[in-house]
Design an enzyme around this catalytic site. Structure first.
Site, PDB file in Angstrom:
ATOM      1  N   HIS A 106      -2.317  -3.268  -6.265  1.00  0.00           N
ATOM      2  CA  HIS A 106      -2.785  -3.044  -4.888  1.00  0.00           C
ATOM      3  C   HIS A 106      -4.218  -3.534  -4.717  1.00  0.00           C
ATOM      4  O   HIS A 106      -5.159  -2.921  -5.223  1.00  0.00           O
ATOM      5  CB  HIS A 106      -2.680  -1.539  -4.570  1.00  0.00           C
ATOM      6  CG  HIS A 106      -3.019  -1.199  -3.167  1.00  0.00           C
ATOM      7  ND1 HIS A 106      -3.827  -0.141  -2.820  1.00  0.00           N
ATOM      8  CD2 HIS A 106      -2.641  -1.788  -1.998  1.00  0.00           C
ATOM      9  CE1 HIS A 106      -3.949  -0.104  -1.500  1.00  0.00           C
ATOM     10  NE2 HIS A 106      -3.240  -1.076  -0.986  1.00  0.00           N
ATOM     11  N   GLU A 157      -5.686  -1.615  -7.802  1.00  0.00           N
ATOM     12  CA  GLU A 157      -4.998  -0.450  -8.356  1.00  0.00           C
ATOM     13  C   GLU A 157      -3.677  -0.915  -8.974  1.00  0.00           C
ATOM     14  O   GLU A 157      -2.801  -1.419  -8.260  1.00  0.00           O
ATOM     15  CB  GLU A 157      -4.724   0.579  -7.253  1.00  0.00           C
ATOM     16  CG  GLU A 157      -5.991   1.183  -6.680  1.00  0.00           C
ATOM     17  CD  GLU A 157      -5.732   2.150  -5.523  1.00  0.00           C
ATOM     18  OE1 GLU A 157      -6.375   3.198  -5.479  1.00  0.00           O
ATOM     19  OE2 GLU A 157      -4.883   1.845  -4.659  1.00  0.00           O
ATOM     20  N   SER A 211       0.830  -1.210   0.000  1.00  0.00           N
ATOM     21  CA  SER A 211       0.000   0.000   0.000  1.00  0.00           C
ATOM     22  C   SER A 211       0.860   1.253   0.000  1.00  0.00           C
ATOM     23  O   SER A 211       0.381   2.322  -0.362  1.00  0.00           O
ATOM     24  CB  SER A 211      -0.871   0.050   1.255  1.00  0.00           C
ATOM     25  OG  SER A 211      -1.545  -1.159   1.463  1.00  0.00           O
ATOM     26  N   ASN A 230      -7.068   5.192  -1.206  1.00  0.00           N
ATOM     27  CA  ASN A 230      -6.713   5.667   0.127  1.00  0.00           C
ATOM     28  C   ASN A 230      -6.529   7.181   0.156  1.00  0.00           C
ATOM     29  O   ASN A 230      -6.694   7.813   1.198  1.00  0.00           O
ATOM     30  CB  ASN A 230      -5.453   4.953   0.632  1.00  0.00           C
ATOM     31  CG  ASN A 230      -5.774   3.522   1.037  1.00  0.00           C
ATOM     32  OD1 ASN A 230      -6.921   3.202   1.336  1.00  0.00           O
ATOM     33  ND2 ASN A 230      -4.772   2.657   1.027  1.00  0.00           N
TER      34      ASN A 230
END
Ligand SMILES: NC(=O)c1ccc[n+]([C@@H]2O[C@H](COP(=O)([O-])OP(=O)(O)OC[C@H]3O[C@@H](n4cnc5c(N)ncnc54)[C@H](O)[C@@H]3O)[C@@H](O)[C@H]2O)c1
Length: 298
Positions: free
Chosen positions: A142, A154, A121, A193
């Site tokens: 991800h 991702e 991440s 995020n």
């Protein structure tokens, strides 16, 4: 660009075991490799429980569940597994040096054309690519926790990643039954995020400024934006100590207005032993059904 051949998943922890199972559910033959036999066994047992749950709810047949479980082959011998695989996803501990070593080992044992993606991440592929002789075949893929439920992947392009590798990572995500999105630059937090962080910082600022209470902000986000959880419910779900660690770390790297409010509120809750759902109390008290909002500690 198509994705063919066996998949290697390195690391059988929270993420790796489910990444392997997600691919296997979509017909991919997988080698799940970990240094720890115990972790491999735990990952396989957990996947079995999850698929048996689907069978019990009538969402899949016993035969399909057994077939998907049997497509995941476990191993603690990377040099033996890697030569048969066409693509690798690394999901080991979040430490650059450990990941660089793992990338070097994957590079030594995978076939020449295989790509290597990290599920990290926060550690971007440009920090790992130079540990290999195939930097153009390295990127981030991800996935989100829990992988069997969360649909997005991702694909993050590093400055060294080739167009072909991005296209192959996209094809692998699709083959695994996940929806890929391409992030064209290595940006902190990627997309999901980052958007979540911005919304959550705003929510914490509103709370700190006394504009509205925990429950009303959560309700506003759920009912007004149609998000499944409000920011404080989601923080309780993730664990307030974990969220505090992420926020502190982010604040050091890229300071944004609202960071102090977030960190101050979380520090007070964590110091009070309120870690969210896992400790029974966070922004809400989970001993009641439905959970009731608790006053913030002073
Ligand atoms: N947990 C999450 O919610 C989440 C979400 C998205 C991405 N990620 C990323 O996924 C990665 C893994 O996270 P996790 O939560 O699954 O970690 P984890 O601690 O649950 O699992 C890590 C696994 O890696 C194994 N391991 C360590 N060194 C190894 C090596 N050299 N070779 C093979 N196996 C090795 C450990 O035995 C363990 O089973 C991290 O990079 C993290 O950033 C985590």
């Amino acid at each position: 660009m198509s994705a063919e051949g066996r998949l290697l998943v390195l690391g059988a922890g929270t993420m790796g075991a489910q990444i392997a199972q997600q691919a296997a559910l979509h017909g991919v033959e997988v080698d799940l490799v970990d240094v720890s036999r115990e972790q491999l066994e735990r990952g396989v047992a957990q996947n079995r429980r999850l698929l048996e749950g689907r069978v019990a709810k009538g969402r899949m047949s016993t035969e399909d569940a057994e077939a998907a479980l049997s497509r995941v082959r476990t191993s603690d011998d990377l040099p033996a597994s890697a030569p048969e695989c066409a693509w690798a996803i690394e999901a080991i501990v979040e430490q650059v040096e450990a990941k660089r070593q793992a990338f070097g080992e994957l590079d030594r044992h995978l076939p020449e054309g295989a790509g290597i993606a990290t599920n990290s991440s926060t550690i971007v592929s440009s920090r790992l690519a130079s540990a290999t002789r195939r930097p153009e075949r390295v990127c981030n893929m991800h996935f989100f926790h829990p992988v069997l439920v969360m649909d997005v992947c991702e694909v993050v392009r590093g400055p060294q990643t080739s167009d072909e590798t991005v296209a192959r990572a996209v094809a692998w995500s699709r083959r695994m039954g996940r929806t890929p999105i391409v992030v064209e630059r290595e940006i902190d937090g990627f997309i999901v995020n980052r958007v979540l962080g911005a919304a959550s910082r705003e929510a914490f600022s509103l709370l700190a400024d006394g504009v509205a209470g925990v429950e009303d902000i959560d309700t506003a986000v759920r009912a007004g934006l149609n998000w499944p959880m409000g920011p404080f419910q989601l923080s309780d779900f993730s664990g307030l100590d974990t969220v505090l660690g992420v926020r502190r770390d982010r604040m050091l790297r890229e300071h944004q207005p609202g960071d102090e409010a977030t960190v101050t509120i979380l520090e007070r809750l964590v110091a009070d032993g309120r870690l969210g759902r896992k400790s029974g109390r966070g922004f809400y008290d989970y001993s009641t059904d439905p959970p009731t909002p608790l006053p913030l500690p002073s």
